[in-house]
Design an enzyme around this catalytic site. Structure first.
Site, PDB file in Angstrom:
ATOM      1  N   ARG A  51       0.820  -1.214   0.000  1.00 14.38           N
ATOM      2  CA  ARG A  51       0.000   0.000   0.000  1.00 14.38           C
ATOM      3  C   ARG A  51       0.851   1.260   0.000  1.00 14.38           C
ATOM      4  O   ARG A  51       0.362   2.342  -0.264  1.00 14.38           O
ATOM      5  CB  ARG A  51      -0.846  -0.007   1.277  1.00 14.38           C
ATOM      6  CG  ARG A  51      -2.274  -0.372   0.996  1.00 14.38           C
ATOM      7  CD  ARG A  51      -3.140  -0.117   2.164  1.00 14.38           C
ATOM      8  NE  ARG A  51      -2.433  -0.371   3.424  1.00 14.38           N
ATOM      9  CZ  ARG A  51      -3.038  -0.450   4.597  1.00 14.38           C
ATOM     10  NH1 ARG A  51      -4.336  -0.300   4.664  1.00 14.38           N
ATOM     11  NH2 ARG A  51      -2.365  -0.666   5.697  1.00 14.38           N
ATOM     12  N   GLU A 218      16.273 -20.659  21.267  1.00 13.23           N
ATOM     13  CA  GLU A 218      16.684 -19.365  20.697  1.00 13.23           C
ATOM     14  C   GLU A 218      17.215 -18.504  21.819  1.00 13.23           C
ATOM     15  O   GLU A 218      16.682 -18.545  22.943  1.00 13.23           O
ATOM     16  CB  GLU A 218      15.481 -18.665  20.077  1.00 13.23           C
ATOM     17  CG  GLU A 218      14.909 -19.407  18.887  1.00 13.23           C
ATOM     18  CD  GLU A 218      13.811 -18.591  18.234  1.00 13.23           C
ATOM     19  OE1 GLU A 218      14.128 -17.847  17.304  1.00 13.23           O
ATOM     20  OE2 GLU A 218      12.663 -18.678  18.675  1.00 13.23           O
ATOM     21  N   HIS A 242       6.920 -25.903  13.292  1.00 16.06           N
ATOM     22  CA  HIS A 242       8.294 -26.383  13.134  1.00 16.06           C
ATOM     23  C   HIS A 242       8.589 -27.677  13.906  1.00 16.06           C
ATOM     24  O   HIS A 242       9.103 -28.637  13.343  1.00 16.06           O
ATOM     25  CB  HIS A 242       9.295 -25.309  13.584  1.00 16.06           C
ATOM     26  CG  HIS A 242       9.074 -23.965  12.954  1.00 16.06           C
ATOM     27  ND1 HIS A 242       8.647 -23.804  11.650  1.00 16.06           N
ATOM     28  CD2 HIS A 242       9.222 -22.707  13.453  1.00 16.06           C
ATOM     29  CE1 HIS A 242       8.566 -22.502  11.379  1.00 16.06           C
ATOM     30  NE2 HIS A 242       8.890 -21.830  12.453  1.00 16.06           N
ATOM     31  N   LYS A 341      12.358 -18.980  23.952  1.00 16.29           N
ATOM     32  CA  LYS A 341      13.144 -17.775  23.685  1.00 16.29           C
ATOM     33  C   LYS A 341      13.955 -17.450  24.932  1.00 16.29           C
ATOM     34  O   LYS A 341      13.601 -17.858  26.041  1.00 16.29           O
ATOM     35  CB  LYS A 341      12.222 -16.604  23.360  1.00 16.29           C
ATOM     36  CG  LYS A 341      11.349 -16.896  22.132  1.00 16.29           C
ATOM     37  CD  LYS A 341      11.348 -15.754  21.161  1.00 16.29           C
ATOM     38  CE  LYS A 341      10.443 -16.014  19.985  1.00 16.29           C
ATOM     39  NZ  LYS A 341      11.163 -16.348  18.747  1.00 16.29           N
TER      40      LYS A 341
HETATM   41  C1  BG6 Z   1       9.588 -18.347  13.161  1.00 13.70           C
HETATM   42  C2  BG6 Z   1       9.030 -17.889  14.472  1.00 13.70           C
HETATM   43  O1  BG6 Z   1       8.680 -19.160  12.486  1.00 13.70           O
HETATM   44  O2  BG6 Z   1      10.786 -19.076  13.392  1.00 13.70           O
HETATM   45  C3  BG6 Z   1      10.029 -17.057  15.236  1.00 13.70           C
HETATM   46  O3  BG6 Z   1       7.854 -17.113  14.246  1.00 13.70           O
HETATM   47  C4  BG6 Z   1      11.347 -17.795  15.378  1.00 13.70           C
HETATM   48  O4  BG6 Z   1       9.534 -16.706  16.514  1.00 13.70           O
HETATM   49  C5  BG6 Z   1      11.811 -18.330  14.019  1.00 13.70           C
HETATM   50  O5  BG6 Z   1      12.299 -16.890  15.892  1.00 13.70           O
HETATM   51  C6  BG6 Z   1      13.018 -19.240  14.179  1.00 13.70           C
HETATM   52  O6  BG6 Z   1      13.509 -19.556  12.911  1.00 13.70           O
HETATM   53  P1  BG6 Z   1      15.038 -19.919  12.696  1.00 13.70           P
HETATM   54  O7  BG6 Z   1      15.147 -20.325  11.268  1.00 13.70           O
HETATM   55  O8  BG6 Z   1      15.824 -18.699  13.045  1.00 13.70           O
HETATM   56  O9  BG6 Z   1      15.327 -21.044  13.651  1.00 13.70           O
END
Ligand code: BG6
Length: 492
Positions: A51, A218, A242, A341
């Site tokens: 947009r 993470e 995932h 996280k």
């Molecule tokens: C995403 C999530 O799908 O995957 C994120 O929404 C996450 O919260 C990310 O940080 C992690 O992906 P990767 O490839 O960095 O392990």
């Protein structure tokens, strides 16, 4: 080793949400790298749509800046940046309104056989609206595909609505639901490891495997995504997609072929065989946590509640689960999953722990006989380690030692595999849907996740706090230690 590049046919790719974070951070750098490697044919066009009233030149400058920022190797690609930018176009379209659609249509090639891919890097509420307008403006050809990102809904019911709205316009074979974990090199290597080696498959069952662990940790917090994340939480953000996808690839039966449907049929069966977790067993089988202030890489970091600016939110930033797959192959083998996280490191790893040897042959002075473990590291340092027991070399008695047969992909092949989005985008153009989720898979995943959410919503317990920079709440350690096992850390 030089990677083998096969060009894909000329295509038009339309990116809705074309000035968004995903597009700049992942999609354009991925397309650029495929272009720099010579995989995109001349005539291919990438049309960003949003947009924002900016000119094509402004857009090109923003992509240029993004490539410099997100593709550190861009300087190695000579004049590829200029030729890539020449393939870009920008059209102002109001995805939820009426402006811009005619301009977009005029920008697309009128060759009916040319692959047309519509990437919806937008919020899922817009998926149906965009699909309807594409159809109303006659832009959907038989060679068209639509690519959608998670989250596909926030539960089974909302996923059904999104899938219906896409399905009203596109056939299932035209819909590519991305789970970027499936594009990671080592994830695909799981298939090669299991089905291209005679060694593992005969042992890949409850007779020989003691348990499986899947960790996706993470070190980052929620950063700028607090608005999205607080409505989602780790269970929806990471486990529903995932982690369950990784579980499926570890646990599925050998598919009859590598066709998209054969593989996805087997994955769906795993999801449908999961023991249901609900209010009756959630407290024994699930742990949810929320990080508090702590440290990341030696720096003080705030807690989740302060980051989202809400002291009462119950959103989980950590989940540990103990799953069972109720089928012939896996009965009685626990699958422990955890993700969070603000954990100490960014590591994604699958550990397959084999059963102990049945008889203690060696004297106690030889040391402990550890389980054979296969560790599949997705990131960082992608590779595979098989931990074995050997006799410690040299004289001085018989002592046992654990050593890894260690294969790091970067060391073995001298190349870093393509990033997930590079492979997945090329697969869309080739029409190969094996690494994308079919509707019934997504819905089967939600059917497993929804009762867990429900149980948590009804529970009087809040997520357990953990200090940023630790491995999550102590209850997650207890979850596995109750069974006489421990989480594998440091790939061992
Ligand atoms: C995403 C999530 O799908 O995957 C994120 O929404 C996450 O919260 C990310 O940080 C992690 O992906 P990767 O490839 O960095 O392990």
């Amino acid at each position: 080793m030089t990677p083998h590049i096969v060009q894909v046919e000329t295509f038009d790719l339309v990116v809705f949400g074309g000035t968004g974070d995903l597009a700049y951070r992942k999609l354009y750098p991925a397309l650029f790298r495929r272009h720099a490697d010579g995989q995109l044919c001349p005539g291919t066009r990438i049309i960003a749509v949003s947009r924002q009233r900016i000119t094509r030149e402004d857009f090109a400058a923003a992509v240029n800046a993004a490539l410099i920022r997100f593709d550190p190797a861009h300087t190695a690609h000579g004049d590829a940046i200029e030729t890539f930018i020449a393939a870009l176009d920008y059209v102002v379209v109001d995805a939820a309104g009426e402006t811009g659609w005619v301009d977009l249509q005029a920008n697309l090639s009128d060759d009916p056989d040319r692959v047309r891919a519509f990437y919806l890097a937008t919020s899922p509420e817009l998926f149906g609206k965009i699909a309807d307008r594409l159809a109303a403006h006659g832009m959907i050809t038989p060679a068209s595909r639509v690519i959608v990102e998670k989250p596909i809904g926030k539960d089974g019911a909302s996923a059904g609505v999104i899938n219906d709205s896409l399905g009203a316009v596109f056939s299932e074979s035209q819909i590519y639901r991305i789970d970027h974990y499936l594009g990671k090199e080592t994830v695909q290597n799981l298939m090669a490891l299991r089905f291209a080696n005679a060694l593992f498959e005969p042992l890949w069952n409850s007779g020989h495997i003691d348990h499986v662990q899947i960790t996706v940790s993470e070190s980052i917090g929620v950063e700028s995504r607090a608005g999205y994340y607080d409505k989602s939480g780790a269970l929806r953000d990471m486990v529903q997609n995932h982690l369950l996808q990784l579980l499926c690839l570890v646990a599925m039966e050998p598919p009859a072929s590598l066709s998209a449907d054969a593989v996805r049929d087997e994955k769906r069966k795993v999801l449908q065989s999961l023991l249901r977790i609900d209010a009756k067993n959630a407290s024994e089988r699930t742990v949810r946590g929320q990080y508090r202030a702590g440290a990341a890489f030696g720096e003080a970091v705030p807690g989740y509640l302060d980051e989202v600016g809400d002291q009462n939110t119950l959103t989980e930033t950590f989940v540990a689960l103990k799953l069972e797959i109720e089928n012939w192959r896996w009965a009685g083998v626990p699958f422990y999953l955890r993700t969070g996280k603000r954990l100490p490191e960014r590591i994604s790893e699958i550990v397959v722990a084999f059963r102990r040897v049945p008889h203690a042959l060696f004297a106690t002075t030889a040391g402990r006989v550890h389980q054979t473990k296969l560790v599949i590291r997705l990131q960082p340092d992608e590779g595979i380690k098989l931990w074995l027991m050997i006799k410690e070399p040299g004289p001085g008695g018989f002592r046992l030692r654990r050593v890894p047969l260690d294969m790091s992909f970067a060391e073995a092949f001298g190349v870093n595999g393509p990033e997930a989005y590079e492979r997945l985008l090329m697969d869309v153009i080739r029409g190969n849907a094996t690494l994308f989720m079919r509707r019934d898979e997504v819905e089967a995943a939600w059917a497993f996740i929804d009762p867990i959410r429900q149980a948590w919503a009804e529970s009087t317990e809040a997520p357990r706090p953990y200090v940023a920079g630790s491995w999550g709440p102590s209850a997650s350690v207890a979850l596995i230690e109750r069974d006489g096992r421990t989480w594998v850390e440091d790939g061992e």
